[in-house]
Scaffold this active site. Structure first.
Site, PDB file in Angstrom:
ATOM      1  N   SER A  32       0.776  -1.169   0.322  1.00 40.79           N
ATOM      2  CA  SER A  32       0.389   0.048   0.207  1.00 40.79           C
ATOM      3  C   SER A  32       1.003   1.043  -0.354  1.00 40.79           C
ATOM      4  O   SER A  32       1.678   1.433  -0.386  1.00 40.79           O
ATOM      5  CB  SER A  32      -0.639  -0.209   0.957  1.00 40.79           C
ATOM      6  OG  SER A  32      -1.978   0.770   1.373  1.00 40.79           O
ATOM      7  N   ASP A 133      -5.941  -3.717  -2.490  1.00 40.73           N
ATOM      8  CA  ASP A 133      -5.167  -3.369  -1.756  1.00 40.73           C
ATOM      9  C   ASP A 133      -4.077  -4.060  -1.168  1.00 40.73           C
ATOM     10  O   ASP A 133      -4.985  -5.016  -0.252  1.00 40.73           O
ATOM     11  CB  ASP A 133      -5.897  -2.587  -0.488  1.00 40.73           C
ATOM     12  CG  ASP A 133      -4.455  -1.181  -0.185  1.00 40.73           C
ATOM     13  OD1 ASP A 133      -3.588  -3.072   1.134  1.00 40.73           O
ATOM     14  OD2 ASP A 133      -4.795  -0.676   0.486  1.00 40.73           O
TER      15      ASP A 133
END
Length: 241
Positions: A32, A133
């Site tokens: 991320s 993610d």
């Protein structure tokens, strides 16, 4: 470098402390927001360049996938192959909820996939896979570093859930409280040699340059604490021997 949204600015401070200590990574992995800062490190950026990069954008805009890819294309090389250090960006495969370490091809699309938070953005299609993610499956990519050939793993951990649980007295190392932490996080800690966990102030969430400076400072302090702890442990062991 872990996920943690804007908290990831503290990664820059960790890098500052490591660079000043003469520690240069052989491989880098990021999840991320860690994929953005990690790619900058792998591209050969110094911490000051990363700070300038962070101050150049109103950070909430990076929640938009197109804007994030444009930002990455502006500041980073176009492909993994153009990086100076071997690097992996970690995403989650939607169909299996398993982590995927991306090490080749388009760097902006890989970073976008690694940062594709659920409810905020749609998954990113990359090589026929729907990716979201990386924090859902591998928020702290220590195992990825080992897979890339690392002998010693230094983890910069800004994950908000871990920080909250620790503040409430829950530890991922105690059997009574391990259920408060997902298995992939506990597994990552087991593969980590030096764990750096900055204490993020609330001001860090404010999108302004002074907040960037404060986030860098807390990351730097956390890294120095961790390095001193390692040095002391090494010194104590030498005296015992």
């Amino acid at each position: 470098m872990s996920g943690g949204a804007v908290r990831g600015l503290a990664h820059i401070g960790v890098i500052k402390a490591l660079q000043e200590a003469g520690i240069k990574p052989a491989v880098v992995a990021g999840t991320s927001v860690g994929s953005i800062i990690g790619a900058a490190l792998a591209a050969g950026m110094e911490w000051r360049e990363m700070a300038d990069m962070a101050c150049s954008v109103f950070w909430p805009r990076l929640l938009n996938g197109k804007t994030l890819e444009q930002f990455s294309a502006r500041y980073l090389p176009p492909t993994f192959e153009r990086l100076a250090i071997r690097f992996a960006a970690v995403a989650t495969v939607v169909s299996s909820n398993q982590w995927l370490a991306m090490t080749t091809g388009s760097l902006p699309s890989a970073i976008s996939a690694s940062c594709a938070m659920r409810l905020v953005r749609r998954p990113v299609i990359r090589e026929r896979l729907r990716l979201k993610d990386g924090g859902f499956s591998c928020v702290l990519p220590s195992q990825v570093c080992h897979d890339l050939g690392a002998d010693v793993v230094i983890a910069s951990d800004v994950w908000e859930w871990s920080s909250l649980m620790r503040s409430l007295g829950y530890s991922p190392l105690e059997k009574k409280t391990t259920r408060a932490f997902p298995r992939h996080y506990r597994s990552a800690l087991a593969r980590t040699d030096i764990h750096i966990q900055p204490q993020i102030p609330l001001v860090g969430y404010v999108p302004r340059s002074s907040a960037v400076d404060q986030m860098i400072s807390v990351g730097e302090r956390a890294a120095h604490r961790a390095l001193r702890s390692v040095s002391k442990a090494h010194s104590d062991k030498k005296h015992q021997d």
